[in-house]
Every structure is written in structure tokens, then in C-alpha cells.
Motif scaffolding. Structure first.
Motif, PDB file in Angstrom:
ATOM      1  N   ALA A 180     -21.801  -0.939  11.704  1.00 26.25           N
ATOM      2  CA  ALA A 180     -21.020  -0.100  10.794  1.00 26.25           C
ATOM      3  C   ALA A 180     -20.193   0.952  11.524  1.00 26.25           C
ATOM      4  O   ALA A 180     -19.144   1.380  11.034  1.00 26.25           O
ATOM      5  N   VAL A 183     -16.434   0.378  11.986  1.00 26.26           N
ATOM      6  CA  VAL A 183     -15.589   0.263  10.794  1.00 26.26           C
ATOM      7  C   VAL A 183     -15.394   1.620  10.136  1.00 26.26           C
ATOM      8  O   VAL A 183     -14.632   1.754   9.172  1.00 26.26           O
ATOM      9  N   ALA A 184     -16.081   2.639  10.640  1.00 23.34           N
ATOM     10  CA  ALA A 184     -15.923   3.991  10.100  1.00 23.34           C
ATOM     11  C   ALA A 184     -14.482   4.439  10.225  1.00 23.34           C
ATOM     12  O   ALA A 184     -13.863   4.338  11.288  1.00 23.34           O
ATOM     13  N   PRO A 188     -15.345   3.627   2.590  1.00 20.02           N
ATOM     14  CA  PRO A 188     -16.760   3.221   2.583  1.00 20.02           C
ATOM     15  C   PRO A 188     -17.060   2.086   1.616  1.00 20.02           C
ATOM     16  O   PRO A 188     -17.965   1.284   1.864  1.00 20.02           O
ATOM     17  N   TYR A 191     -16.967  -1.358   3.363  1.00 20.66           N
ATOM     18  CA  TYR A 191     -17.771  -1.634   4.557  1.00 20.66           C
ATOM     19  C   TYR A 191     -18.455  -3.000   4.505  1.00 20.66           C
ATOM     20  O   TYR A 191     -18.439  -3.741   5.499  1.00 20.66           O
ATOM     21  N   ALA A 216     -11.262  -4.541  11.164  1.00 21.62           N
ATOM     22  CA  ALA A 216     -11.216  -3.189  10.584  1.00 21.62           C
ATOM     23  C   ALA A 216     -10.024  -2.449  11.194  1.00 21.62           C
ATOM     24  O   ALA A 216     -10.151  -1.748  12.198  1.00 21.62           O
ATOM     25  N   GLY A 219     -10.570   1.345  11.548  1.00 17.27           N
ATOM     26  CA  GLY A 219     -11.931   1.732  11.882  1.00 17.27           C
ATOM     27  C   GLY A 219     -11.993   2.668  13.073  1.00 17.27           C
ATOM     28  O   GLY A 219     -11.066   3.447  13.329  1.00 17.27           O
TER      29      GLY A 219
END
Length: 253
Positions: A180, A183-184, A188, A191, A216, A219
Motif C-alpha cells: 500500500a 500507492v499512497a 484511498p 487502493y 499508481a 502514488g
């Protein structure tokens, strides 16, 4: 390039210097980007030993998109390794796209491994499904079970690819994210649609020096698996948003 110092106790050769790996993803090739790509990748042969493209080479997975892109990649005169992304599956022509690349010497990984100068590359597209405690499980409707099976199947393909490698160093090439953290920066809510931690679990079992992925676009550049294996998002839009902007990122392995 990686040089060898002789066999280890196991009989394998030991890499004694670093391979420079240029990695990018999400080229989404179109006629409008041809000149830009030629310019942005013009120096890659001087800066790296291998080029890795982590999926979404095309916009719609059409052979007529892939053909000019393959010509661009071949003219870079650098060994190239790739996996397909979700966009490359859009028209159901993924097998043809892989044949087009392979026929020109591009190594396409689809649950397979490739070894070069003491570095092993294992790759597959990957799939969605969520991360950590949020991973979707095969319970309930048959549609959910089919969805989860697709995610598990990609993890199995990665397991098969990694089990083929006999090199002292390993690089994993994915399109979807295995964690995760990289992809931040995306919303959200999406995700779970950007990757699956099932992929990271496989890599942690087998061990690797580096994981690269795309997908992403907005991201984060860097992260790590639970076991501490470095993970890097190399989506070209993300790389171009940095200072200085770049079309690829070079890693020493």
C-alpha cells in the motif's frame, strides 16, 4: 555490467559488481508521444545496462500501438525486459503483443524468469484485491470467488517465476503494486484496485533485492515489504512530477 568472480560453494557464480537497471512504467504509447519518448529515453543506454518496463506500454492493447513502440525500444539498443499492464489487455490481444515484443528480442515476463549476468528477473502483471487486513477473500458469491481467484492466480505465477531463478540477485517486475505504501497519494477509495499484498507475500518468501511496479500514476516512489525488500513505483507520470523530472529511474543491483 555485472562481473563474476567465480563459483560459490553452491556452484553458482557470484556477482561482484552492480548492474544498473533503468525502470519505468505506464508509457501509454500513442503517436503523439513518439517524439517525446525518443527524446526522454535517448540517454538510457549510457546510464543503464538494462531497461525494465513495468506494464501499460499501450493505451488500448492494440497491435498497431505496440508496433511503433517496439521500434522505439529496439532502437534504444539496450536489453529490455517487460511485463504487460491492464491497458495492454483491453482488446484481448495480449498474446499477440507479447509475440511482437519477443520476436524483437524484448524479454516479456508472464509468470516467468529471466537471468542475465548474475541477476534474475521474475515478473508477472499482478492483479487487484487490496492490502494487509483489507485483502478480499474468496467468500460469498461466485463472482467474488472468481475475482479473488484471478488475484491468487497472479500470485501463483509470480511464485513460479521466482522459483525458476538461480541467481545471487533477484529483481521482481510487476504492474500492480504489492504494497500500500507506494500507492499512497492516490485516492484511498481506490487502493484495493491498485494492487494486492498477496504479491508481496510471495516475494518475502523467496527473497529479492528490488521490486518495481507501475499502475499508481500518482502514488509514492518508495516503500518496502514486511520483510524489508525495497519496492519502487516507477510510473512515468510519477517520475515526471519529481524534481528533476525523469522518464525512468536507475537502480544499482
Amino acid at each position: 555490467m555485472v562481473r563474476r568472480s567465480g563459483p560459490s560453494k553452491s556452484g553458482r557464480s557470484i556477482a561482484t559488481s552492480l548492474m544498473r537497471i533503468a525502470a519505468t512504467a505506464d508509457l501509454h504509447y500513442s503517436a503523439q508521444t513518439l517524439g517525446i519518448l525518443k527524446e526522454q529515453f535517448g540517454r538510457v543506454r549510457d546510464e543503464a545496462d538494462v531497461l525494465v518496463v513495468a506494464g501499460d506500454l499501450t493505451n488500448f492493447g492494440r497491435p498497431e500501438e505496440m508496433e511503433p513502440l517496439v521500434n522505439v525500444l529496439v532502437r534504444l539498443r539496450i536489453p529490455t525486459i517487460a511485463v504487460l499492464g491492464n491497458h495492454d489487455y483491453e482488446c484481448g490481444k495480449e498474446a499477440e503483443l507479447m509475440r511482437m515484443m519477443s520476436s524483437e528480442g524484448i524479454k516479456v515476463l508472464d509468470g516467468t524468469g529471466y537471468e542475465r549476468d548474475g541477476v534474475g528477473f521474475a515478473g508477472t502483471k499482478g492483479f487487484i484485491g487490496g492490502f494487509g487486513r483489507g485483502v478480499l477473500t474468496a467468500f460469498g458469491e461466485s463472482e467474488v470467488k472468481a475475482f479473488v481467484k484471478a488475484s491468487i492466480d497472479e500470485a501463483i505465477k509470480l511464485e513460479r517465476a521466482m522459483s525458476q531463478l538461480r541467481t545471487p540477485k533477484r529483481v521482481v517486475v510487476l504492474h500492480y503494486a504489492p504494497i500500500a505504501a507506494t500507492v499512497a497519494g492516490e485516492a484511498p477509495e481506490i487502493y484495493p484496485y491498485l494492487g494486492s499484498s498477496r504479491l508481496a507475500e510471495v516475494v518475502d518468501r523467496h527473497g529479492a533485492d528490488l521490486i518495481v511496479h507501475g499502475h499508481a500514476h500518482h502514488g509514492s516512489l518508495n516503500g518496502a515489504t514486511t520483510a524489508g525488500i525495497p519496492v519502487h513505483n516507477v510510473a512515468i507520470t510519477l517520475l515526471q512530477s519529481q524534481q528533476p523530472a525523469a522518464a525512468y529511474r536507475v537502480f544499482d543491483v
